[in-house]
Design a protein around this motif. Sequence first.
Motif, mmCIF file in Angstrom:
data_model
loop_
_atom_site.group_PDB
_atom_site.id
_atom_site.type_symbol
_atom_site.label_atom_id
_atom_site.label_comp_id
_atom_site.label_asym_id
_atom_site.label_seq_id
_atom_site.Cartn_x
_atom_site.Cartn_y
_atom_site.Cartn_z
ATOM 1 N N PHE A 168 0.845 -1.196 0.000
ATOM 2 C CA PHE A 168 0.000 0.000 0.000
ATOM 3 C C PHE A 168 0.880 1.246 0.000
ATOM 4 C CE2 PHE A 168 -2.515 3.308 2.112
ATOM 5 C CZ PHE A 168 -3.731 3.196 1.482
ATOM 6 N N ASN A 169 0.520 2.254 -0.810
ATOM 7 C CA ASN A 169 1.333 3.452 -0.965
ATOM 8 C C ASN A 169 0.754 4.593 -0.123
ATOM 9 O OD1 ASN A 169 2.719 5.782 -1.939
ATOM 10 N ND2 ASN A 169 3.207 4.666 -3.823
ATOM 11 N N LEU A 170 1.254 4.720 1.088
ATOM 12 C CA LEU A 170 0.772 5.764 1.985
ATOM 13 C C LEU A 170 1.007 7.161 1.427
ATOM 14 C CD1 LEU A 170 1.887 4.328 5.433
ATOM 15 C CD2 LEU A 170 -0.427 5.102 4.912
ATOM 16 N N ASP A 171 2.147 7.379 0.792
ATOM 17 C CA ASP A 171 2.463 8.721 0.305
ATOM 18 C C ASP A 171 1.495 9.170 -0.781
ATOM 19 O OD1 ASP A 171 4.502 8.935 2.086
ATOM 20 O OD2 ASP A 171 6.139 8.821 0.617
ATOM 21 N N LYS A 172 1.094 8.255 -1.661
ATOM 22 C CA LYS A 172 0.117 8.637 -2.696
ATOM 23 C C LYS A 172 -1.222 8.984 -2.068
ATOM 24 C CE LYS A 172 1.727 6.755 -7.042
ATOM 25 N NZ LYS A 172 1.336 6.043 -8.290
ATOM 26 N N ALA A 173 -1.621 8.209 -1.077
ATOM 27 C CA ALA A 173 -2.877 8.493 -0.397
ATOM 28 C C ALA A 173 -2.828 9.845 0.306
ATOM 29 C CB ALA A 173 -3.179 7.385 0.602
ATOM 30 N N ARG A 174 -1.721 10.120 0.954
ATOM 31 C CA ARG A 174 -1.576 11.403 1.666
ATOM 32 C C ARG A 174 -1.542 12.575 0.697
ATOM 33 N NH1 ARG A 174 3.237 8.732 5.182
ATOM 34 N NH2 ARG A 174 2.036 8.003 6.991
ATOM 35 N N ALA A 175 -0.948 12.373 -0.469
ATOM 36 C CA ALA A 175 -0.806 13.464 -1.437
ATOM 37 C C ALA A 175 -2.153 13.992 -1.894
ATOM 38 C CB ALA A 175 0.019 12.997 -2.635
ATOM 39 N N VAL A 176 -3.159 13.140 -1.949
ATOM 40 C CA VAL A 176 -4.489 13.576 -2.380
ATOM 41 C C VAL A 176 -5.418 13.791 -1.182
ATOM 42 C CG1 VAL A 176 -4.268 12.441 -4.617
ATOM 43 C CG2 VAL A 176 -5.317 11.200 -2.711
ATOM 44 N N GLU A 177 -4.844 13.702 0.024
ATOM 45 C CA GLU A 177 -5.597 13.894 1.271
ATOM 46 C C GLU A 177 -6.791 12.943 1.361
ATOM 47 O OE1 GLU A 177 -6.506 18.050 1.687
ATOM 48 O OE2 GLU A 177 -4.399 18.604 1.967
ATOM 49 N N ALA A 178 -6.561 11.706 0.944
ATOM 50 C CA ALA A 178 -7.611 10.695 1.058
ATOM 51 C C ALA A 178 -7.822 10.315 2.516
ATOM 52 C CB ALA A 178 -7.231 9.453 0.249
ATOM 53 N N ASN A 179 -9.053 9.988 2.865
ATOM 54 C CA ASN A 179 -9.319 9.435 4.191
ATOM 55 C C ASN A 179 -8.681 8.058 4.283
ATOM 56 O OD1 ASN A 179 -10.970 11.597 5.103
ATOM 57 N ND2 ASN A 179 -12.699 10.758 3.963
ATOM 58 N N LEU A 180 -7.972 7.808 5.386
ATOM 59 C CA LEU A 180 -7.258 6.550 5.575
ATOM 60 C C LEU A 180 -7.670 5.897 6.876
ATOM 61 C CD1 LEU A 180 -3.645 7.590 4.510
ATOM 62 C CD2 LEU A 180 -5.247 6.195 3.218
#
Length: 454
Positions: A322-334
């Motif tokens: 899982f790519n945490l940085d990509k998720a954070r870059a778009v401010e996705a809910n995690l």
Amino acid sequence: MHCIRLWAVVFCFQFRLRLLVIKHQIFRAGIVHFSQSTTDPDKDVKCYSDGALVIAHDKIVALGPYKETATDYPNAQYHDHRGRWIIPGLIDSHLHYPQTEMIACYGKQLLHWLETYTFPTEKKFAEDAYSRKIASTFLRQLLKNGTTTGLVFSSVHASATDILFDAASEQNMAIIAGKVCMDRNCPPWLQDTAESAQRESASLIDKWHGKGRNLYGLTPRFAPTSTQAQMSALGELAQQYPDVFIQTHLSENMDEIEWVKSLYPDTDGYLDVYDKYHMVRPRAVFGHCIHLTDHEWQRLGESGATAAFCPTSNLFLGSGLFNLDKARAVEANLALASDVGAGTSFNMFRTYGEGYKIAQLQQQTFSALQGLYMMTQGPASAYNMENAIGNLNPGTMADFVVLSPEFDELSALRLADTASAQDMLFALSMLGDDRAIHQTWVAGKCLYNQTEVI
């Protein structure tokens, strides 16, 4: 002026009287939680080395430093947990109660796992007695590991979902669950239809959603096991009930993604299948999200939906990182999730620990406080439930966990000189298990006490 003073005296007397009538309980311990949404959990954390949590009935009424807080509640029942820590009840955002007995079965990858273990096991849930047995075991395992809220996949059988909600209601747990819907690419004895999936899901929504602490989640297993007709029928329910959850799987395995492309050739990728049927929105929770394109990450981030990171399952089935940085870059809910039974533990600290290793393999950071946020306040905010769960704010439900970090010789040695919540949580992610859970409280009642377990 005399009247004002008299009124003040009467008011103070009435307030003190209420404090005497209401049975308060005060818990003294180290306390750590997040009081609000944040993009920086390492900075915006509330921590009390000697804290007090005050509850009355099923709610939290006060939180703060012990010396300042305790004076307001001189008659409260006192719980001395010095040397321990209190955290909010944990939220597991993706797991399967029918797979409880399958945990730790040797498997290959996703599709083999489904055919070999999942489908044959879920067949058993046609029997109510079996469903009750597993529901009881499942909820005990959650509580034993400090999890007080779960987003739970049931089986295709509506009765099994009823039984889970019944069992959770008896303990006043906040459970979000749904009947799995599958009308193709599964054994015939597990298939429903577009019509029956819509009808049974609507009936379960009317019966359980918003009743007590129960909430419903529309649950197409994943796009390959639902025809376009079934997805359309469930999409109608998603529009009809905008506050109902949606839970499913997304981009877990490369073969799965190619399969989706062949089944839905008119859509622009896997996420677009769900988007076409009105399922990409707030309170939609997509398990895995390992192999999303940049466009899919962007859409997920803007939609208010949530990506559930399932590290132990992803490693166990060899699905990917899982790519945490990509998720954070778009401010996705995690949110973090165990994904039991492909996930290898009900314990959310161990789940975070495997997530840390996945981040390390990609030279990404994933601190213990970030992990705690993704199993408490983070998902609670994403699901618009932060006024009830996910934190220890006054007014929220009294769902919390008392941790005993020094639960054996090695953990006591490791933590002997630490006063840091971050360090304590990280150590538990590597060394801990259910032995670190001293008590689990749900709605003001202790539902798990390690010292009373036989």
